[in-house]
Design a protein around this motif. Structure first.
Motif, PDB file in Angstrom:
ATOM      1  N   ALA A   1       2.124 -10.267  -5.339  1.00  0.00           N
ATOM      2  CA  ALA A   1       0.897 -11.030  -5.116  1.00  0.00           C
ATOM      3  C   ALA A   1       0.188 -11.211  -6.447  1.00  0.00           C
ATOM      4  O   ALA A   1      -0.063 -10.250  -7.161  1.00  0.00           O
ATOM      5  N   SER A   2      -0.139 -12.453  -6.783  1.00  0.00           N
ATOM      6  CA  SER A   2      -0.594 -12.766  -8.125  1.00  0.00           C
ATOM      7  C   SER A   2      -2.103 -12.699  -8.268  1.00  0.00           C
ATOM      8  O   SER A   2      -2.850 -13.139  -7.392  1.00  0.00           O
ATOM      9  N   ALA A   3      -2.544 -12.198  -9.417  1.00  0.00           N
ATOM     10  CA  ALA A   3      -3.959 -12.278  -9.778  1.00  0.00           C
ATOM     11  C   ALA A   3      -4.267 -13.621 -10.437  1.00  0.00           C
ATOM     12  O   ALA A   3      -5.432 -13.998 -10.542  1.00  0.00           O
TER      13      ALA A   3
ATOM     14  N   GLY B   1      -1.967 -14.667  -3.817  1.00  0.00           N
ATOM     15  CA  GLY B   1      -2.631 -13.386  -4.030  1.00  0.00           C
ATOM     16  C   GLY B   1      -2.987 -12.606  -2.798  1.00  0.00           C
ATOM     17  O   GLY B   1      -3.297 -11.414  -2.893  1.00  0.00           O
ATOM     18  N   ASP B   2      -2.975 -13.225  -1.625  1.00  0.00           N
ATOM     19  CA  ASP B   2      -3.342 -12.513  -0.400  1.00  0.00           C
ATOM     20  C   ASP B   2      -2.178 -11.733   0.195  1.00  0.00           C
ATOM     21  O   ASP B   2      -2.323 -11.120   1.251  1.00  0.00           O
ATOM     22  N   SER B   3      -1.027 -11.778  -0.444  1.00  0.00           N
ATOM     23  CA  SER B   3       0.140 -11.073   0.068  1.00  0.00           C
ATOM     24  C   SER B   3       0.257  -9.696  -0.590  1.00  0.00           C
ATOM     25  O   SER B   3      -0.740  -9.152  -1.082  1.00  0.00           O
ATOM     26  N   SER B   4       1.453  -9.097  -0.627  1.00  0.00           N
ATOM     27  CA  SER B   4       1.622  -7.786  -1.248  1.00  0.00           C
ATOM     28  C   SER B   4       2.779  -7.828  -2.244  1.00  0.00           C
ATOM     29  O   SER B   4       2.600  -8.287  -3.368  1.00  0.00           O
ATOM     30  N   TYR B   5       3.969  -7.382  -1.856  1.00  0.00           N
ATOM     31  CA  TYR B   5       5.131  -7.398  -2.744  1.00  0.00           C
ATOM     32  C   TYR B   5       6.369  -7.584  -1.890  1.00  0.00           C
ATOM     33  O   TYR B   5       6.517  -6.949  -0.838  1.00  0.00           O
ATOM     34  N   PHE B   6       7.255  -8.465  -2.339  1.00  0.00           N
ATOM     35  CA  PHE B   6       8.517  -8.694  -1.625  1.00  0.00           C
ATOM     36  C   PHE B   6       9.688  -8.248  -2.478  1.00  0.00           C
ATOM     37  O   PHE B   6       9.747  -8.537  -3.675  1.00  0.00           O
ATOM     38  N   PHE B   7      10.619  -7.537  -1.857  1.00  0.00           N
ATOM     39  CA  PHE B   7      11.919  -7.315  -2.470  1.00  0.00           C
ATOM     40  C   PHE B   7      12.979  -7.314  -1.380  1.00  0.00           C
ATOM     41  O   PHE B   7      12.676  -7.440  -0.197  1.00  0.00           O
ATOM     42  N   VAL B   8      14.235  -7.231  -1.799  1.00  0.00           N
ATOM     43  CA  VAL B   8      15.364  -7.339  -0.864  1.00  0.00           C
ATOM     44  C   VAL B   8      15.393  -6.171   0.115  1.00  0.00           C
ATOM     45  O   VAL B   8      14.840  -5.102  -0.184  1.00  0.00           O
ATOM     46  N   PRO B   9      16.061  -6.401   1.280  1.00  0.00           N
ATOM     47  CA  PRO B   9      16.962  -7.487   1.627  1.00  0.00           C
ATOM     48  C   PRO B   9      16.255  -8.828   1.851  1.00  0.00           C
ATOM     49  O   PRO B   9      15.075  -8.876   2.209  1.00  0.00           O
TER      50      PRO B   9
ATOM     51  N   ASP C   1       1.972  -1.473  -1.212  1.00  0.00           N
ATOM     52  CA  ASP C   1       2.450  -2.168  -0.019  1.00  0.00           C
ATOM     53  C   ASP C   1       3.594  -3.100  -0.398  1.00  0.00           C
ATOM     54  O   ASP C   1       3.660  -3.617  -1.519  1.00  0.00           O
ATOM     55  N   TYR C   2       4.490  -3.362   0.557  1.00  0.00           N
ATOM     56  CA  TYR C   2       5.599  -4.288   0.315  1.00  0.00           C
ATOM     57  C   TYR C   2       6.118  -4.788   1.655  1.00  0.00           C
ATOM     58  O   TYR C   2       5.754  -4.275   2.723  1.00  0.00           O
ATOM     59  N   PHE C   3       6.990  -5.798   1.593  1.00  0.00           N
ATOM     60  CA  PHE C   3       7.702  -6.242   2.788  1.00  0.00           C
ATOM     61  C   PHE C   3       9.065  -6.771   2.364  1.00  0.00           C
ATOM     62  O   PHE C   3       9.304  -7.072   1.189  1.00  0.00           O
ATOM     63  N   THR C   4       9.972  -6.880   3.305  1.00  0.00           N
ATOM     64  CA  THR C   4      11.333  -7.365   3.037  1.00  0.00           C
ATOM     65  C   THR C   4      11.768  -8.302   4.164  1.00  0.00           C
ATOM     66  O   THR C   4      11.135  -8.362   5.221  1.00  0.00           O
ATOM     67  N   HIS C   5      12.835  -9.028   3.950  1.00  0.00           N
ATOM     68  CA  HIS C   5      13.618  -9.838   4.900  1.00  0.00           C
ATOM     69  C   HIS C   5      12.833 -10.782   5.820  1.00  0.00           C
ATOM     70  O   HIS C   5      13.368 -11.241   6.823  1.00  0.00           O
ATOM     71  N   GLU C   6      11.591 -11.108   5.489  1.00  0.00           N
ATOM     72  CA  GLU C   6      10.831 -12.024   6.335  1.00  0.00           C
ATOM     73  C   GLU C   6      10.823 -13.442   5.794  1.00  0.00           C
ATOM     74  O   GLU C   6      10.710 -14.405   6.561  1.00  0.00           O
TER      75      GLU C   6
END
Length: 914
Positions: free
Chosen positions: A345-347, A271-279, A313-318
């Motif tokens: 990020a899950s509740a 839950g402390d993260s945000s959102y991941f998608f590709v690449p 917020d989001y992040f990719t490729h990490e």
């Protein structure tokens, strides 16, 4: 049973007034009941909302399996011309598995035609470029959205419901109109209903008057085994290679029918993260195409456009690489799709307070997955022709690559040794949609002769890339990525390898395969996925006995079926030769006619038919070499009662896979006993106890170990797997007389041992905590100077290692001289001394140890000749320790005969407990 709604409908604002959380939270400014998933959207009234069907607004409650099914059925009833629901199987607990197809009426009305045309596009050998172009000009692209393969990743199922509703109910929406015009949307709303219901039931059993956002709260801390896994506690996101679970088998069959262009697997993360998608992150599987990677980038960019618009917020490729081919976001890649993982990020419930004090809510997580799903469908609509063209070209390139392969054009499975395992491997590939052929006659290829019945796979086929990535022994990671991992290790940083680095199916099945750079020319037939393994009884009216050669799982299942039928069975500890000069391997089964019921012939024939075993009847018991039927080296098999440790501190994955292998592969029942009960329980009813991987120190401790020792001494067989072996070797436990090793450190060049010992003594005597001065002349010396004196070996993500097997011990009867094990983690053990027991299997020498994958050189050197399977007799019983888990993910089929021996042959050799 449905979970009845009992919580009051509260807005988040009013709920916060009742909350007792000490840290400030950031509430929404509107109630949950008016939360807009897509602000400004206009919806038709003839399409039912979640509230109209289920009695609560979307996001107000975590939807269980039954309610999800009710809602999709309501949608299909309201708009039958635009949505169809299909059943693709049942979970272990009998829950229905469905997928929905949403599209324009003319396509929905002719889905079988659409599937046939996609299958035509998937095979350039039958469909010319001109014909393919005609199909590309008219076919819609397709998106397949997979939800909640992990049952406690809750938001995606409700997002699936919102996605379906939005597509069907939206009015005056250009994006939705574009999707309908150009794209079919497949929605698998719940891949793991058993795990989800486990989570939902627990959550609503423990939530209070107001849901807590505190990560310490009971509703945010699921008990063992949690809702992530399915009934057999499998992480089904890693089941796509072995296809052991019915949920996986059903969706693979469905995907092979439709061949989707884009596949998205929607997950949750901490839950402390945000959102991941590709690449995705590096490394990429080298058998992926550049077009697939580029299409994923287009998907990511379109997602970013909407996430910017919504302020997400989001992040990719990490993180989340694209190397291992056995995930829900990677297996479809080798079908020709562009596939990806999305992680929100899950509740993990209604609310979750992050480490920064921000509160994320369940509706917010649902919204993010929903927005990403619509965005992905729009990308598929915008790039319809490109996706279909890339899909066709992927198949063509796979065929061309196979034709150009001068080393591995064809893979051949001789099916001489381990006929049952060879069949299972060939059949598995057929279930993956691979064309597998079986020779009707003997043939020669690349200078070797093969018998009729051998299987072969030509890689010049649309599924050729999948064959290459699963059958070739080594798939290399990118060299730059590996250099970076070695650099990080040198800096004492964790590596970035996400999962296993090896998965060669022939190695994991321990099946002989040959690679040939040419095609095979022989009369043959294509193996179908439902083709049975045919058993056979030669000389069914035998007067003396029926013999079953030991060494494959058909014989293993013959044993368990015969024991359950009440037959008396013997097993030879050593190989023997009958009077007609037929050789039988050690472990071979003997069913004597006079020792069994009058209908023994019928029972043997039926069991052989059901199991695929090869059985030979004999009219004489004369043995020219090896033990006779009445020898002390021929033991009578028992029907052992098998127990297994369950619940904390057992690894749920290890417990699930071990139980699955014994129950579903061996066809033998297991009694699960909570671990803490083992500390004092009377175990005399059981002959075998399996401790799956886990740290049992707290649950058992000295008293528990003493109870197990006493049980073993009375004739019990204790089997420890992986981390359970570590527990068994602890000095104050002493169930196994071996020790866990620290990392080997070679003496430093020029090091004076006596001087270093004196220096250590001076350090100990120094009361003011000062040490002699030292000069550090380089960065390398700095790194050396800060190393710990005592470290465990570096952690291994997962490699396949060769294991040598003692061929003269009854515990390994019928096991191949060399098998392959998965090696993970950092445990390495000393060999057991002869005074205590026997190392009956050990890792190969340094030169031959690594079968596949990437293994740190230090681990490679230290692991050589260290034990894999340890036998220690104790009183009338024994302790058998595996230093790695032989049941990992249930895809190490090549170790199943060894595991059967450690259960059934060990129980026969121990003095039975009554």
């Amino acid at each position: 049973m449905k979970i009845q709604k009992f919580l009051p409908v509260l807005s988040l604002v009013s709920a916060i007034n009742f909350a007792v959380d000490a840290a400030p939270v950031t509430p929404l400014t509107s109630p949950v009941t008016t939360f807009a998933m897509w602000p400004g959207a206009q919806y038709a009234s003839n399409i039912p909302t979640v509230k109209q069907v289920l009695g609560y607004d979307l996001g107000e409650r975590i939807t269980n399996d039954d309610d999800m099914l009710r809602y999709f059925e309501a949608l299909a009833k309201a708009a039958p011309e635009r949505i169809k629901i299909f059943n693709y199987g049942q979970s272990w607990e009998g829950r229905q598995l469905i997928y929905a197809v949403i599209g324009k009426p003319e396509t929905i009305a002719h889905l079988d035609q659409y599937a046939a045309e996609m299958q035509a596009l998937a095979d350039p050998r039958k469909t010319s470029e001109k014909q393919a172009q005609a199909l590309i000009d008219k076919l819609p692209s397709s998106v397949w959205l997979e939800h909640s393969v992990h049952g406690n990743e809750i938001s995606s199922t409700d997002a699936a419901m919102m996605t379906a509703y939005h597509l069907l109910a939206s009015q005056n929406d250009a994006v939705v109109d574009k999707i309908f015009a150009n794209t079919l949307v497949f929605i698998d709303p719940l891949q793991n209903p058993d795990g989800r219901n486990r989570f939902v039931n627990y959550y609503y059993q423990t939530v209070g008057m107001v849901p807590s956002s505190d990560r310490l709260s009971v509703e945010h801390n699921e008990p063992w085994p949690q809702g992530r896994s399915n009934h057999y506690l499998f992480d089904m996101n890693r089941d796509w290679l072995a296809i052991t679970q019915p949920e996986t088998a059903g969706r693979i069959k469905a995907m092979l029918h439709y061949h989707p262009n884009i596949v998205i697997d929607l997950h949750e993360m901490e839950g402390d993260s945000s959102y991941f998608f590709v690449p995705a992150a590096n490394p990429f599987n080298p058998h992926m195409s550049k077009a697939q990677i580029a299409n994923n980038t287009l998907v990511g960019k379109n997602n970013a456009k909407y996430f910017d618009r919504f302020g997400f917020d989001y992040f990719t490729h990490e993180v989340f690489d694209a190397f291992y081919p056995g995930y829900g976001d990677s297996w479809p890649t080798f079908l020709g799709a562009s596939a990806a993982t999305y992680e929100v990020a899950s509740a993990r419930g209604d609310w979750f307070r992050t480490a920064t004090g921000k509160t994320i809510t369940f509706p917010q997580t649902v919204q993010k997955h929903f927005v990403a799903s619509i965005s992905t469908a729009e990308m598929a609509a915008d790039n319809r022709k490109k996706l279909l063209t890339d899909f066709y070209q992927y198949q063509q390139h796979a065929i061309d690559a196979g034709k150009d392969d001068s080393k591995e054009r064809t893979f051949i499975i001789p099916a001489v040794r381990d006929a049952a395992g060879s069949y299972k491997l060939a059949n598995l590939m057929a279930r993956h949609g691979v064309e597998v052929k079986q020779a009707d006659k003997p043939f020669s290829a690349c200078g070797k002769d093969y018998p009729a019945g051998a299987y072969f796979i030509d890689t010049a086929q649309p599924r050729g890339r999948f064959v290459k990535t699963t059958f070739t022994k080594q798939v290399d990671m990118d060299q730059d990525f590996l250099k970076e991992q070695e650099r990080r290790r040198a800096r004492k940083l964790n590596d970035e390898i996400y999962d296993v680095t090896a998965w060669s199916l022939p190695l994991m099945f321990n099946i002989d395969t040959d690679a040939c750079g040419k095609t095979v020319d022989v009369a043959s037939h294509q193996l179908t996925a439902d083709a049975p393994l045919v058993g056979k009884v030669t000389h069914a009216d035998a007067k003396v006995a029926y013999l079953v050669p030991w060494g494959d799982m058909a014989a293993g299942r013959f044993l368990t079926a015969a024991l359950q039928a009440g037959l008396t069975i013997k097993s030879a500890d050593k190989a023997f030769v009958t009077g007609d000069n037929t050789h039988y391997p050690a472990g071979s089964l003997i069913v004597e006619v006079k020792a069994n019921p009058d209908n023994v012939a019928d029972l043997v024939s039926k069991i052989a038919h059901d199991t695929g075993a090869q059985v030979t009847g004999v009219d004489s018991s004369w043995v020219s070499e090896g033990p006779s039927f009445g020898s002390e080296n021929t033991v009578t098999m028992t029907a052992p009662n098998v127990a297994m440790a369950w619940d904390e501190p057992v690894s749920s994955l290890s417990a699930g896979s071990a139980r699955f292998v014994v129950e579903q592969e061996f066809h033998w029942p297991v009694t699960a006993i909570r671990s803490d009960k083992l500390a004092s329980a009377n175990l005399s009813h059981y002959q075998v106890l399996i401790l799956p991987s886990g740290d049992y120190t707290a649950a058992l401790g000295k008293n528990g170990a003493a109870n197990l020792k006493a049980w073993v001494a009375q004739g019990g067989v204790l089997i420890t797997l992986a981390d359970a072996t570590r527990f068994a070797t602890q000095p104050d436990i002493s169930l196994l007389d071996v020790k866990q090793e620290l990392a080997y450190k070679a003496p430093k060049e020029g090091e004076d041992k006596a001087a270093s010992e004196a220096e250590a003594k001076d350090d100990k005597d120094n009361q003011d905590n000062r040490v002699p001065g030292q000069l550090i002349k380089s960065k390398a010396e700095l790194i050396t100077s800060i190393e710990n004196d005592k470290e465990t070996p570096d952690n291994v993500a997962g490699v396949l290692a060769n294991v040598e097997v003692d061929q003269e011990h009854w515990l390994t009867a019928g096991v191949n001289p060399q098998v392959v094990s998965m090696v993970t983690g950092h445990d390495i053990y000393t060999p057991i001394k002869l005074a205590s027991g026997k190392n009956v299997a050990w890792f190969a020498d340094e030169k031959h140890l690594l079968a596949s994958g990437y293994l740190w050189q230090e681990n490679l050197k230290q692991l050589a000749y260290k034990p894999f399977l340890i036998y220690q007799p104790t009183g009338k019983g024994m302790v058998i320790g595996y230093t790695e888990d032989p049941t990992s993910r249930a895809y190490l089929d090549g170790l199943n005969v060894m595991l059967m021996n450690t259960i059934f042959r060990a129980a026969a050799h121990a003095t039975p407990l009554r």
